[in-house]
Write a protein that holds these residues in place. Structure first.
Motif, PDB file in Angstrom:
ATOM      1  N   ILE A 163      -5.598   3.631   9.284  1.00  0.00           N
ATOM      2  CA  ILE A 163      -6.078   3.075   8.023  1.00  0.00           C
ATOM      3  C   ILE A 163      -5.250   3.650   6.887  1.00  0.00           C
ATOM      4  O   ILE A 163      -5.168   4.870   6.733  1.00  0.00           O
ATOM      5  CB  ILE A 163      -7.577   3.404   7.802  1.00  0.00           C
ATOM      6  CG1 ILE A 163      -8.422   2.853   8.954  1.00  0.00           C
ATOM      7  CG2 ILE A 163      -8.050   2.841   6.471  1.00  0.00           C
ATOM      8  CD1 ILE A 163      -9.881   3.239   8.862  1.00  0.00           C
ATOM      9  N   LYS A 164      -4.640   2.780   6.097  1.00  0.00           N
ATOM     10  CA  LYS A 164      -3.843   3.208   4.960  1.00  0.00           C
ATOM     11  C   LYS A 164      -4.528   2.755   3.679  1.00  0.00           C
ATOM     12  O   LYS A 164      -4.770   1.559   3.486  1.00  0.00           O
ATOM     13  CB  LYS A 164      -2.429   2.639   5.032  1.00  0.00           C
ATOM     14  CG  LYS A 164      -1.589   3.214   6.164  1.00  0.00           C
ATOM     15  CD  LYS A 164      -0.165   2.676   6.116  1.00  0.00           C
ATOM     16  CE  LYS A 164       0.683   3.296   7.215  1.00  0.00           C
ATOM     17  NZ  LYS A 164       2.082   2.796   7.164  1.00  0.00           N
ATOM     18  N   LEU A 165      -4.838   3.736   2.821  1.00  0.00           N
ATOM     19  CA  LEU A 165      -5.533   3.455   1.569  1.00  0.00           C
ATOM     20  C   LEU A 165      -4.982   4.373   0.492  1.00  0.00           C
ATOM     21  O   LEU A 165      -4.658   5.539   0.766  1.00  0.00           O
ATOM     22  CB  LEU A 165      -7.042   3.687   1.748  1.00  0.00           C
ATOM     23  CG  LEU A 165      -7.942   3.417   0.536  1.00  0.00           C
ATOM     24  CD1 LEU A 165      -7.915   1.941   0.176  1.00  0.00           C
ATOM     25  CD2 LEU A 165      -9.367   3.868   0.826  1.00  0.00           C
ATOM     26  N   LEU A 177       0.806  -1.209   0.000  1.00  0.00           N
ATOM     27  CA  LEU A 177       0.000   0.000   0.000  1.00  0.00           C
ATOM     28  C   LEU A 177       0.842   1.263   0.000  1.00  0.00           C
ATOM     29  O   LEU A 177       0.408   2.308  -0.480  1.00  0.00           O
ATOM     30  CB  LEU A 177      -0.932  -0.003   1.224  1.00  0.00           C
ATOM     31  CG  LEU A 177      -1.982  -1.113   1.251  1.00  0.00           C
ATOM     32  CD1 LEU A 177      -2.727  -1.106   2.568  1.00  0.00           C
ATOM     33  CD2 LEU A 177      -2.957  -0.957   0.094  1.00  0.00           C
ATOM     34  N   ALA A 197      -7.260  -1.713   1.736  1.00  0.00           N
ATOM     35  CA  ALA A 197      -6.885  -0.837   2.848  1.00  0.00           C
ATOM     36  C   ALA A 197      -6.150  -1.645   3.901  1.00  0.00           C
ATOM     37  O   ALA A 197      -6.578  -2.751   4.256  1.00  0.00           O
ATOM     38  CB  ALA A 197      -8.122  -0.180   3.455  1.00  0.00           C
ATOM     39  N   CYS A 206      -5.138  -1.891   7.711  1.00  0.00           N
ATOM     40  CA  CYS A 206      -5.629  -1.358   8.986  1.00  0.00           C
ATOM     41  C   CYS A 206      -4.774  -1.897  10.127  1.00  0.00           C
ATOM     42  O   CYS A 206      -4.422  -3.073  10.154  1.00  0.00           O
ATOM     43  CB  CYS A 206      -7.083  -1.750   9.211  1.00  0.00           C
ATOM     44  SG  CYS A 206      -8.192  -1.294   7.853  1.00  0.00           S
TER      45      CYS A 206
END
Length: 363
Positions: free
Chosen positions: A337-339, A102, A326, A328
């Protein structure tokens, strides 16, 4: 009749009088006057000599600079642009698992906007190519940018190139120490690398536990102990786990303990995983958690008898959101949260409403 004296008949004395003033006595004979040809030859000779002196000085300075360049290059302090197609990644087993990354999108965006701030590290090969030592993610980002844009500025990457000479152990240590600085590298990835290092016939080490001591010297004792526990898990489930980097530390340690106590547990986990070949990361974690929960009552009872509660640990998992994923991470008082999305460009009121609804749903 007296001879008439001509006006230019002047009798010059043959000797200077002894009482002549001192200033009138010539100190040296006048320099002979040279002709134009002699003057030109003399000036040409002087010019040639001066040019030779300048050229010798320039050669000496160039030699000194060349020696300094070689010295700095040997120390890894010289950066150069190396074409992507001249870089190989076959010598070392990478400690970064293949799959969804990500943060790679963030890295590509940063490189496209401001360039690469930290060059990769390469080693020369006898065939004229280069072997990657450090910077697998940076190289991957450049390759994806070049494939996506075709822009020549991404066709070559800034790199520090050193001559071959480091041992394979040193090369692995350089790679590992760089990635240990990154906090998101998982224990599963580190355990996997230790196993690969022990299986590599060129390393001279066959024991994965000893490989941990070799590769992770800069890590603390507790961290090395966690890696060794994950080795049991990876060895038992290798080839069946699709999302090894997503396994949290607490879950991995729990499963490793179960497998060590009962070898049949590993076979049961493998059977459950293989029964769902198209599973998501969250579904794989649920399968693994289901086995860990079976041993939970025993652990809780032990905790009550000792008067101590187990310390909470963070949980990491991935969720599919449309065509994206995502990452989490949940811990005490923290949820991350990484998106691959720019949340700063969203309407603030809409973002606040979404977060409020999310938190209310949790309650």
């Amino acid at each position: 009749m007296a001879k008439k004296r001509r006006m230019f008949d002047i009798n010059m004395p043959t000797e200077m009088p002894t009482d002549a003033p001192e200033a009138a006595v010539p100190t040296s004979a006048p320099a002979p006057r040279r002709g134009p040809m002699a003057t030109a030859i003399s000036e040409a000779a002087n010019s040639t000599r001066q040019r030779q002196e300048i050229e010798e000085k320039i050669r000496a300075e160039n030699d000194a600079l060349a020696h300094e360049h070689v010295r700095l290059k040997g120390l890894g302090l010289v950066m150069e642009l190396v074409p992507l197609n001249a870089i190989s990644t076959s010598k070392l087993t990478r400690d970064r698992a293949k799959g969804l990354d990500l943060e790679l999108a963030e890295l590509k965006g940063s490189i496209a906007e401001i360039g690469l701030s930290n060059p990769i590290r390469l080693e020369t090969r006898t065939d004229g190519l280069y072997e990657l030592v450090q910077g697998f993610r940076r190289l991957s980002a450049y390759r994806e940018l070049f494939d996506a844009t075709g822009d020549e500025q991404f066709g070559a990457i800034p790199a520090v190139v050193t001559e071959a000479g480091d041992t394979l152990e040193d090369l692995y240590r350089r790679m590992v120490d760089e990635n240990l600085v990154r906090k998101d590298i998982s224990f599963g990835e580190m355990a996997k690398l230790a196993l690969e290092y022990a299986n590599d016939p060129e390393t001279g080490e066959t024991d994965p536990d000893k490989a941990v001591a070799t590769l992770y010297k800069s890590a603390g004792y507790q961290k090395r102990s966690y890696i060794r526990n994950f080795i049991r898990l990876v060895r038992e489930l290798d080839g069946h786990l699709l999302y090894l980097p997503q396994i949290p530390r607490a879950l991995g340690l729990s499963l490793a303990s179960l497998i060590e106590a009962d070898c049949a547990v590993g076979q049961k986990i493998v059977k459950s995983l293989d029964a769902r070949p198209s599973r998501t990361a969250e579904e794989e974690l649920e399968i693994l958690r289901s086995f860990a929960k079976e041993a939970q009552p025993t652990k809780m009872a032990a905790g009550k008898s000792g008067g101590k509660r187990p310390a909470p640990s963070k949980t990491s998992f991935a969720l599919a959101v449309g065509d994206r994923s995502a990452k989490c991470t949940a811990a005490q008082g923290k949820l991350e949260i990484k998106l691959d999305r720019d949340f700063s460009s969203m309407d603030q009121e809409r973002l606040e409403q979404a977060i409020r609804q999310f938190l209310e749903t949790l309650d």
